[in-house]
Design an enzyme around this catalytic site. Sequence first.
Site, PDB file in Angstrom:
ATOM      1  N   GLY A  27       0.825  -1.201   0.000  1.00  0.00           N
ATOM      2  CA  GLY A  27       0.000   0.000   0.000  1.00  0.00           C
ATOM      3  C   GLY A  27       0.858   1.250   0.000  1.00  0.00           C
TER       4      GLY A  27
ATOM      5  N   ILE B 165      13.138  12.376  -1.628  1.00  0.00           N
ATOM      6  CA  ILE B 165      11.773  11.857  -1.680  1.00  0.00           C
ATOM      7  C   ILE B 165      11.524  11.382  -3.115  1.00  0.00           C
ATOM      8  CG2 ILE B 165       9.330  12.428  -1.392  1.00  0.00           C
ATOM      9  CD1 ILE B 165      11.025  12.257   1.241  1.00  0.00           C
TER      10      ILE B 165
ATOM     11  N   GLU C 102       7.660   4.898   8.355  1.00  0.00           N
ATOM     12  CA  GLU C 102       7.648   4.734   9.810  1.00  0.00           C
ATOM     13  C   GLU C 102       7.951   6.041  10.517  1.00  0.00           C
ATOM     14  OE1 GLU C 102       8.469   0.040  10.178  1.00  0.00           O
ATOM     15  OE2 GLU C 102      10.240   1.279  10.372  1.00  0.00           O
TER      16      GLU C 102
HETATM   17 MO1  MOS Z   1       7.735  -2.900   9.650  1.00  0.00          MO
HETATM   18  S1  MOS Z   1       7.131  -3.124  11.591  1.00  0.00           S
HETATM   19  O1  MOS Z   1       9.278  -3.617   9.670  1.00  0.00           O
HETATM   20  O2  MOS Z   1       6.602  -3.650   8.616  1.00  0.00           O
END
Ligand code: MOS
Length: 737
Positions: A474, A621, A697
């Site tokens: 995704g 980016i 993340e």
């Molecule tokens: Mo991430 S928690 O390494 O998908």
Amino acid sequence: MKFDTPAGQNPIDRLAVVGQPIERIDGRLKTTGRAPYAYERHDMVDDPAIGVVVGAAIAKGRIGGIDLAAARASPGVLAIVTADTAGTLQKGKHNTARLLGGPEIEHYHQAVALVVARTFEQARAAAMLVKVRYEAAPGRFDLAAQRDSAPLTGDEGHEKGPLVERVGAFEPAFDAAPVTLDATYRTPDQSHAMMEPHASMAAWDGDRLTVWTSNQMIDWGRSDLAKTLGIPKDKVRLVSPFIGGGFGGKLFLRSDALLAALGARAAGRPVKVALTRPLMFNNTTHRPATIQRIRIGATQDGRITAIAHESWSGDLPDGGPETAVGQTKLLYAGDNRMTAMRLAVLDLPEGNAMRAPGEAPGLMALEIAMDEMAEKLGLDPIRFRALNDTQVDPAKPGRRFSQRRLVDCLEDGAKRFGWARRAAQPGQRREGHLLIGMGVASAFRNSMVMTSGARVRLDRAGLVTVETDMTDIGTGSYTIIAQTAAEMMGISVEQVNVRLGDSAFPVSSGSGGQWGGNSSTAGVYAACVRLRDAVAQRLGLDPAQAVFQDGAVQAGGRSVPLHQAAESGEIVAEDSISFGGLSKRFQQSTFGAHFVELSVDGFTGEIRVRRMLAVCASGRILNPRTARSQVIGAMTMGVGGALMEALAVDRTRGYFVNHDLAGYEVPVHADIPHQEVVFLDDPDPTSSPMKAKGVGELGLCGVGAAVANAVYNATGIRVRDYPITLDKMLDRLPRIA
Ligand code: MOS
């Protein structure tokens, strides 16, 4: 290709395609429902049978006996798999508990049987007739109660990294510091709660097994499936072209894939298995709860002299700790430091990675502590963070950050967000019965690089096909990989065909730890370098001089259409990139700043987020559109973590009670009115030839604390125990009117 010197000029730097906000090339497939997910691969086999998983009804103990007679006699049943009948199974490298339990039960809803029938309804009805006699044993289910039983493993090395690290002498420096903070924070168990459940369809052809599944890391899953079944890896094919969210919950082989394979073997025909939503919460992995104690000592003028972060978490025997102290080793200066992780044995379901494992819960604590410390010092929270910025690893002063623009992120964000309008004293800004507050937090996530390979083909029509086992969870992998190949070969994205998620393709970095975007495109870069050489050679051009642009190859005053190189046959090139010592010489991390404005209802304590801003400095980016989507999704997840998400632990029976999406709350659109994302220009030549890092993340890291700090700014109430639900504030709300 080995990459161990900082990247110089390369074709990617033209940024004709890379770096552009191109729409997802798989978007139309998804919005029209034609992207085939694992459970829907009807096109691949005729009439698969359906398997339904039976989960253990105890958290710890043994199965005394299973009575399958009624289930076997139930209409449509083709086979039933249990540990008794499955043959010898090994344990995979990446799962802590066995994926098929029995006779020992290691956690609640550990799979104990798979019932295979012609239809789902038949399989489900028969599964309810499986009678398991359990012999329950006492378990350990309460992290707080187990806290004292979780010793430090000592300063010596540990398989999963040293649990205690010291720099200088923390205790005397803390004792001597004129301004100190000593506070304890709690984060709950959390569930990935992705849209698509764990689902797999398996088919055997003799001794060859194919599994269509939903998995972030094809090669890990393939290895562990082969290992668990005790068959050669080259007999196993995993296919996972589309994934409806993973968040770390699909990094590893899970019971759906193993049981589909076992069910298909037992039934002698293809079988598909999806975990039901109520099974997912206890059958699969979760982010473990933490208790975190943070101590900070500083001079009167705000320089940190001592910082300690200890984190307690629990996991099944042989599991690992939640690495919640990782960022505290690197984020702020200070000569005297201590970090420690303490791991308790808990008999709850398996703890493991969830989006930004370590940093996400770690920053939820550390960045409240920084806010508390700034207040004690009478400093603006941004000023306090900037004062304690470091351009080197505080534990290894010879090791610089490859790029670090944390302060730029904070200061740029402060201007954009109108931080100057924040009242330094909490509880000052009111609109009628609403209390208004602003909060900030640093964002930090380490940037890992992983070996990644790809194959590229040029055909007679001048079209380029990329094949790699990289996955798109995704995130936009399809699109940035197409952009990379297009840039390298001097063509448009429309002329690139991307094929992902199949173990028949070269092994990639996979999607995890926010390394996938940079590493997988770097692997495609490496393969394209080879393809460019092969093309130039076919055309009789000097590869070193060749410029690939506008669908043509130019060198030595000649310009030849790209497709001409393939006129005598398709050209295929393959390579992978591996990363040498650069990440040893440089500390590679990603940085950002999160800003939140919210209101708290003075009567009810209800919190409504009003505005959010993330400023990220995170390498080049590759696609601002897909990157922005990653960050706004992560910010949304951060609001969930701050205000809603928590797995409720039944401390007597040892399971997560709210095991569905009615009881496990996540934010919806109406909870998130306005989000803005800004990327600072930050290409990092040490990260890869792409000069990129990850954002998926980073976007989550720090959000929870920014919300908590805004709640404090609004109300003067410091909640150190997530999620910040109104029951934790009601009796302390300031008087209004
Ligand atoms: Mo991430 S928690 O390494 O998908």
